[in-house]
Design a protein around this motif. Structure first.
Motif, PDB file in Angstrom:
ATOM      1  N   ARG A  27       0.836  -1.212   0.000  1.00  0.00           N
ATOM      2  CA  ARG A  27       0.000   0.000   0.000  1.00  0.00           C
ATOM      3  C   ARG A  27       0.868   1.259   0.000  1.00  0.00           C
ATOM      4  O   ARG A  27       0.555   2.240  -0.669  1.00  0.00           O
ATOM      5  CB  ARG A  27      -0.938   0.024   1.205  1.00  0.00           C
ATOM      6  CG  ARG A  27      -1.898  -1.114   1.266  1.00  0.00           C
ATOM      7  CD  ARG A  27      -2.923  -1.029   0.139  1.00  0.00           C
ATOM      8  NE  ARG A  27      -3.946  -2.035   0.302  1.00  0.00           N
ATOM      9  CZ  ARG A  27      -4.145  -3.028  -0.552  1.00  0.00           C
ATOM     10  NH1 ARG A  27      -3.403  -3.157  -1.617  1.00  0.00           N
ATOM     11  NH2 ARG A  27      -5.111  -3.907  -0.349  1.00  0.00           N
ATOM     12  N   LEU A  28       1.950   1.220   0.772  1.00  0.00           N
ATOM     13  CA  LEU A  28       2.876   2.366   0.783  1.00  0.00           C
ATOM     14  C   LEU A  28       3.523   2.548  -0.590  1.00  0.00           C
ATOM     15  O   LEU A  28       3.665   3.681  -1.058  1.00  0.00           O
ATOM     16  CB  LEU A  28       3.934   2.185   1.863  1.00  0.00           C
ATOM     17  CG  LEU A  28       3.440   2.384   3.293  1.00  0.00           C
ATOM     18  CD1 LEU A  28       4.440   1.809   4.288  1.00  0.00           C
ATOM     19  CD2 LEU A  28       3.194   3.859   3.573  1.00  0.00           C
ATOM     20  N   LEU A  31       1.549   4.421  -2.925  1.00  0.00           N
ATOM     21  CA  LEU A  31       1.547   5.857  -2.620  1.00  0.00           C
ATOM     22  C   LEU A  31       2.893   6.510  -2.907  1.00  0.00           C
ATOM     23  O   LEU A  31       3.101   7.678  -2.606  1.00  0.00           O
ATOM     24  CB  LEU A  31       1.175   6.078  -1.151  1.00  0.00           C
ATOM     25  CG  LEU A  31      -0.228   5.637  -0.754  1.00  0.00           C
ATOM     26  CD1 LEU A  31      -0.401   5.720   0.760  1.00  0.00           C
ATOM     27  CD2 LEU A  31      -1.271   6.487  -1.461  1.00  0.00           C
ATOM     28  N   GLY A  32       3.836   5.728  -3.444  1.00  0.00           N
ATOM     29  CA  GLY A  32       5.154   6.267  -3.781  1.00  0.00           C
ATOM     30  C   GLY A  32       6.137   6.287  -2.628  1.00  0.00           C
ATOM     31  O   GLY A  32       7.147   6.971  -2.687  1.00  0.00           O
ATOM     32  N   ILE A  33       5.859   5.533  -1.576  1.00  0.00           N
ATOM     33  CA  ILE A  33       6.730   5.478  -0.397  1.00  0.00           C
ATOM     34  C   ILE A  33       7.456   4.137  -0.383  1.00  0.00           C
ATOM     35  O   ILE A  33       6.824   3.084  -0.456  1.00  0.00           O
ATOM     36  CB  ILE A  33       5.918   5.640   0.911  1.00  0.00           C
ATOM     37  CG1 ILE A  33       5.136   6.950   0.909  1.00  0.00           C
ATOM     38  CG2 ILE A  33       6.820   5.517   2.133  1.00  0.00           C
ATOM     39  CD1 ILE A  33       5.997   8.203   0.896  1.00  0.00           C
ATOM     40  N   ASN A  34       8.778   4.184  -0.283  1.00  0.00           N
ATOM     41  CA  ASN A  34       9.596   2.978  -0.236  1.00  0.00           C
ATOM     42  C   ASN A  34       9.623   2.426   1.186  1.00  0.00           C
ATOM     43  O   ASN A  34       9.886   3.150   2.132  1.00  0.00           O
ATOM     44  CB  ASN A  34      11.022   3.295  -0.705  1.00  0.00           C
ATOM     45  CG  ASN A  34      11.917   2.083  -0.710  1.00  0.00           C
ATOM     46  OD1 ASN A  34      11.466   0.953  -0.897  1.00  0.00           O
ATOM     47  ND2 ASN A  34      13.195   2.312  -0.492  1.00  0.00           N
ATOM     48  N   MET A  45      10.551  -1.126   7.635  1.00  0.00           N
ATOM     49  CA  MET A  45      11.260   0.145   7.677  1.00  0.00           C
ATOM     50  C   MET A  45      10.705   1.008   6.547  1.00  0.00           C
ATOM     51  O   MET A  45      10.778   0.639   5.375  1.00  0.00           O
ATOM     52  CB  MET A  45      12.764  -0.043   7.501  1.00  0.00           C
ATOM     53  CG  MET A  45      13.528   1.260   7.635  1.00  0.00           C
ATOM     54  SD  MET A  45      15.306   1.045   7.514  1.00  0.00           S
ATOM     55  CE  MET A  45      15.599   0.094   8.980  1.00  0.00           C
ATOM     56  N   VAL A  46      10.130   2.137   6.912  1.00  0.00           N
ATOM     57  CA  VAL A  46       9.492   3.041   5.957  1.00  0.00           C
ATOM     58  C   VAL A  46      10.431   4.221   5.743  1.00  0.00           C
ATOM     59  O   VAL A  46      10.685   5.002   6.657  1.00  0.00           O
ATOM     60  CB  VAL A  46       8.119   3.518   6.487  1.00  0.00           C
ATOM     61  CG1 VAL A  46       7.438   4.410   5.469  1.00  0.00           C
ATOM     62  CG2 VAL A  46       7.245   2.325   6.847  1.00  0.00           C
ATOM     63  N   VAL A  86      -1.712   7.406   6.556  1.00  0.00           N
ATOM     64  CA  VAL A  86      -1.205   8.144   7.697  1.00  0.00           C
ATOM     65  C   VAL A  86       0.320   8.076   7.756  1.00  0.00           C
ATOM     66  O   VAL A  86       0.984   9.092   8.000  1.00  0.00           O
ATOM     67  CB  VAL A  86      -1.832   7.635   9.019  1.00  0.00           C
ATOM     68  CG1 VAL A  86      -1.212   8.316  10.229  1.00  0.00           C
ATOM     69  CG2 VAL A  86      -3.332   7.846   8.995  1.00  0.00           C
ATOM     70  N   LEU A  87       0.888   6.904   7.513  1.00  0.00           N
ATOM     71  CA  LEU A  87       2.355   6.783   7.522  1.00  0.00           C
ATOM     72  C   LEU A  87       2.978   7.600   6.399  1.00  0.00           C
ATOM     73  O   LEU A  87       4.022   8.233   6.600  1.00  0.00           O
ATOM     74  CB  LEU A  87       2.769   5.315   7.424  1.00  0.00           C
ATOM     75  CG  LEU A  87       2.534   4.498   8.683  1.00  0.00           C
ATOM     76  CD1 LEU A  87       2.669   3.007   8.396  1.00  0.00           C
ATOM     77  CD2 LEU A  87       3.490   4.930   9.785  1.00  0.00           C
TER      78      LEU A  87
END
Length: 94
Positions: A27-28, A31-34, A45-46, A86-87
């Motif tokens: 899901r991250l 949203l473009g988050i590794n 680890m985000v 949220v993250l």
């Protein structure tokens, strides 16, 4: 419960936790988050898109919640989409 039954139960719980973390990671990514699984697949680890330390997400309360100590929040594992939103907000610094 026999030793082999207890081991099987522990394996099932571990696999379930891994799947929950993988769903959040996916899901991250949408949203473009590794993010990457760490610590024998027991944590996520985000990474922040820019400078800064990553957020460390683990499962707590019998894997019912994603917990991010850095953000001082927890999110239900039955809603990885909301947890990812949220993250993502936290790592983007907005």
């Amino acid at each position: 419960m026999t030793s082999s039954a207890a081991e099987l139960a522990a394996d099932v719980m571990r696999w379930d936790a891994e799947r929950k973390l993988e769903r959040l990671r996916d899901r991250l990514a949408a949203l473009g988050i590794n993010a990457e699984l760490r610590d024998n697949n027991s944590a996520l680890m985000v990474h922040r898109p820019k400078d800064g330390l990553p957020l460390h997400v683990v499962l707590k309360f019998r894997a019912a919640y994603y917990v991010c100590q850095e953000a001082d929040e927890r999110y239900p594992t039955n809603d990885p989409e909301a947890a990812a939103e949220v993250l993502a907000y936290h790592v983007r610094g907005r």
